[in-house]
Design a protein around this motif. Structure first.
Motif, mmCIF file in Angstrom:
data_model
loop_
_atom_site.group_PDB
_atom_site.id
_atom_site.type_symbol
_atom_site.label_atom_id
_atom_site.label_comp_id
_atom_site.label_asym_id
_atom_site.label_seq_id
_atom_site.Cartn_x
_atom_site.Cartn_y
_atom_site.Cartn_z
ATOM 1 N N UNK A 293 0.840 -1.203 0.000
ATOM 2 C CA UNK A 293 0.000 0.000 0.000
ATOM 3 C C UNK A 293 0.876 1.254 0.000
ATOM 4 N N UNK A 294 1.926 1.268 0.803
ATOM 5 C CA UNK A 294 2.854 2.410 0.805
ATOM 6 C C UNK A 294 3.459 2.586 -0.587
ATOM 7 N N UNK A 295 3.825 1.494 -1.225
ATOM 8 C CA UNK A 295 4.382 1.581 -2.577
ATOM 9 C C UNK A 295 3.378 2.194 -3.552
ATOM 10 N N UNK A 296 2.095 1.799 -3.447
ATOM 11 C CA UNK A 296 1.054 2.379 -4.323
ATOM 12 C C UNK A 296 0.858 3.869 -4.020
ATOM 13 N N UNK A 297 0.884 4.217 -2.750
ATOM 14 C CA UNK A 297 0.739 5.628 -2.355
ATOM 15 C C UNK A 297 1.874 6.447 -2.959
ATOM 16 N N UNK A 298 3.089 5.958 -2.829
ATOM 17 C CA UNK A 298 4.242 6.681 -3.376
ATOM 18 C C UNK A 298 4.163 6.776 -4.901
ATOM 19 N N UNK A 299 3.675 5.737 -5.555
ATOM 20 C CA UNK A 299 3.498 5.785 -7.017
ATOM 21 C C UNK A 299 2.501 6.872 -7.405
ATOM 22 N N UNK A 300 1.453 7.042 -6.609
ATOM 23 C CA UNK A 300 0.467 8.094 -6.887
ATOM 24 C C UNK A 300 1.108 9.473 -6.777
ATOM 25 N N UNK A 301 1.991 9.666 -5.801
ATOM 26 C CA UNK A 301 2.705 10.945 -5.699
ATOM 27 C C UNK A 301 3.522 11.202 -6.959
ATOM 28 N N UNK A 302 4.197 10.161 -7.446
ATOM 29 C CA UNK A 302 5.003 10.314 -8.661
ATOM 30 C C UNK A 302 4.126 10.665 -9.855
ATOM 31 N N UNK A 303 2.943 10.058 -9.938
ATOM 32 C CA UNK A 303 2.057 10.275 -11.074
ATOM 33 C C UNK A 303 1.321 11.607 -11.013
ATOM 34 N N UNK A 304 0.810 11.973 -9.826
ATOM 35 C CA UNK A 304 -0.077 13.134 -9.719
ATOM 36 C C UNK A 304 0.535 14.338 -9.009
ATOM 37 N N UNK A 305 1.591 14.122 -8.222
ATOM 38 C CA UNK A 305 2.174 15.221 -7.449
ATOM 39 C C UNK A 305 1.502 15.408 -6.100
ATOM 40 N N UNK A 306 0.548 14.579 -5.775
ATOM 41 C CA UNK A 306 -0.126 14.587 -4.476
ATOM 42 C C UNK A 306 -0.582 13.170 -4.187
ATOM 43 N N UNK A 307 -1.091 12.960 -3.000
ATOM 44 C CA UNK A 307 -1.547 11.630 -2.627
ATOM 45 C C UNK A 307 -1.954 11.583 -1.171
ATOM 46 N N UNK A 308 -1.733 10.444 -0.562
ATOM 47 C CA UNK A 308 -2.046 10.242 0.852
ATOM 48 C C UNK A 308 -0.782 10.556 1.650
ATOM 49 N N UNK A 309 -0.730 11.762 2.216
ATOM 50 C CA UNK A 309 0.457 12.204 2.932
ATOM 51 C C UNK A 309 0.588 11.475 4.268
ATOM 52 N N UNK A 310 1.815 11.100 4.595
ATOM 53 C CA UNK A 310 2.106 10.569 5.931
ATOM 54 C C UNK A 310 1.932 11.716 6.918
ATOM 55 N N UNK A 311 1.329 11.417 8.058
ATOM 56 C CA UNK A 311 1.111 12.436 9.088
ATOM 57 C C UNK A 311 2.103 12.247 10.225
ATOM 58 N N UNK A 312 2.741 13.331 10.585
ATOM 59 C CA UNK A 312 3.706 13.332 11.675
ATOM 60 C C UNK A 312 3.313 14.448 12.634
ATOM 61 N N UNK A 313 3.248 14.141 13.911
ATOM 62 C CA UNK A 313 2.935 15.156 14.924
ATOM 63 C C UNK A 313 4.155 16.063 15.072
ATOM 64 N N UNK A 314 3.957 17.342 14.883
ATOM 65 C CA UNK A 314 5.080 18.301 14.932
ATOM 66 C C UNK A 314 5.800 18.273 16.272
ATOM 67 N N UNK A 315 5.055 18.229 17.352
ATOM 68 C CA UNK A 315 5.661 18.330 18.684
ATOM 69 C C UNK A 315 6.516 17.118 19.053
ATOM 70 N N UNK A 316 6.163 15.945 18.537
ATOM 71 C CA UNK A 316 6.846 14.719 18.957
ATOM 72 C C UNK A 316 7.589 14.009 17.827
ATOM 73 N N UNK A 317 7.259 14.312 16.581
ATOM 74 C CA UNK A 317 7.838 13.601 15.454
ATOM 75 C C UNK A 317 7.201 12.246 15.188
ATOM 76 N N UNK A 318 6.163 11.905 15.952
ATOM 77 C CA UNK A 318 5.519 10.596 15.844
ATOM 78 C C UNK A 318 4.703 10.482 14.557
#
Length: 186
Positions: free
Chosen positions: A44-69
């Protein structure tokens, strides 16, 4: 992209392990047909990354700014299965259980709308889920998305009689988004 509390970014190799744990959690995956194995999660991560390559956007990974989690994903994905409303760009999210109830899905979705309607110039973004997924439906409504019961459908990728086959469709047009921008509540 960044929001008040989140960093929305491309995926990193270190995201794969917590993402796989999240996808193996029966509570997180309650509104999906099944939990995912590590191999399915990585694919699934590989498909998500492929979508970024194709469209320039996709399902962004979310990271909490305060903790880096890493806490999941939110973003935009094309739905092309056969239905009267497809192809359609869907906004969606999946968060680790510990991240529920903090307003992260709505906060990140607002930024994804900004990207889709602003930078992308899209006319409409949809969101869909199983009828029973009341938590996600509440997020859609807080985002100003609108459901017309006439748009409800049986998801064609799920078998007849499957408990998750009945789906609802929510929509948000660019003009409505412009009028309601900033109205997302946590």
């Amino acid at each position: 992209m960044e929001t008040e509390r989140l960093i929305m970014r491309r995926w990193r190799s270190e995201d794969r392990e917590p993402f796989a744990a999240m996808n193996a959690d029966p509570e997180v995956m309650e509104q999906f047909p099944a939990t995912l194995s590590r191999e399915q999660s990585d694919a699934m991560v590989d498909r998500i990354e492929s979508a970024f390559e194709e469209h320039g956007y996709g399902l962004w990974a979310l990271q909490v700014r305060a903790t880096g989690e890493f806490v999941g994903f939110t973003g935009l994905a094309w739905q092309t299965f056969e239905a009267r409303f497809t192809p359609a760009l869907e906004i969606g999210w999946r968060l680790a259980r510990a991240a529920w109830g903090h307003g992260y899905a709505g906060e990140a979705a607002a930024a994804a709308f900004e990207h889709g309607f602003g930078v992308g110039g899209l006319e409409e973004i949809v969101s869909l889920t199983a009828v029973s997924n009341l938590r996600s439906r509440a997020v859609m409504e807080r985002l100003g998305m609108v459901r017309d019961p006439a748009d409800d459908f049986d998801h064609p990728l799920l078998p007849e009689g499957h408990r998750l086959r009945p789906h609802v469709l929510y929509r948000l047009g660019r003009d409505a988004w412009r009028r309601g921008r900033g109205a997302v509540t946590r």
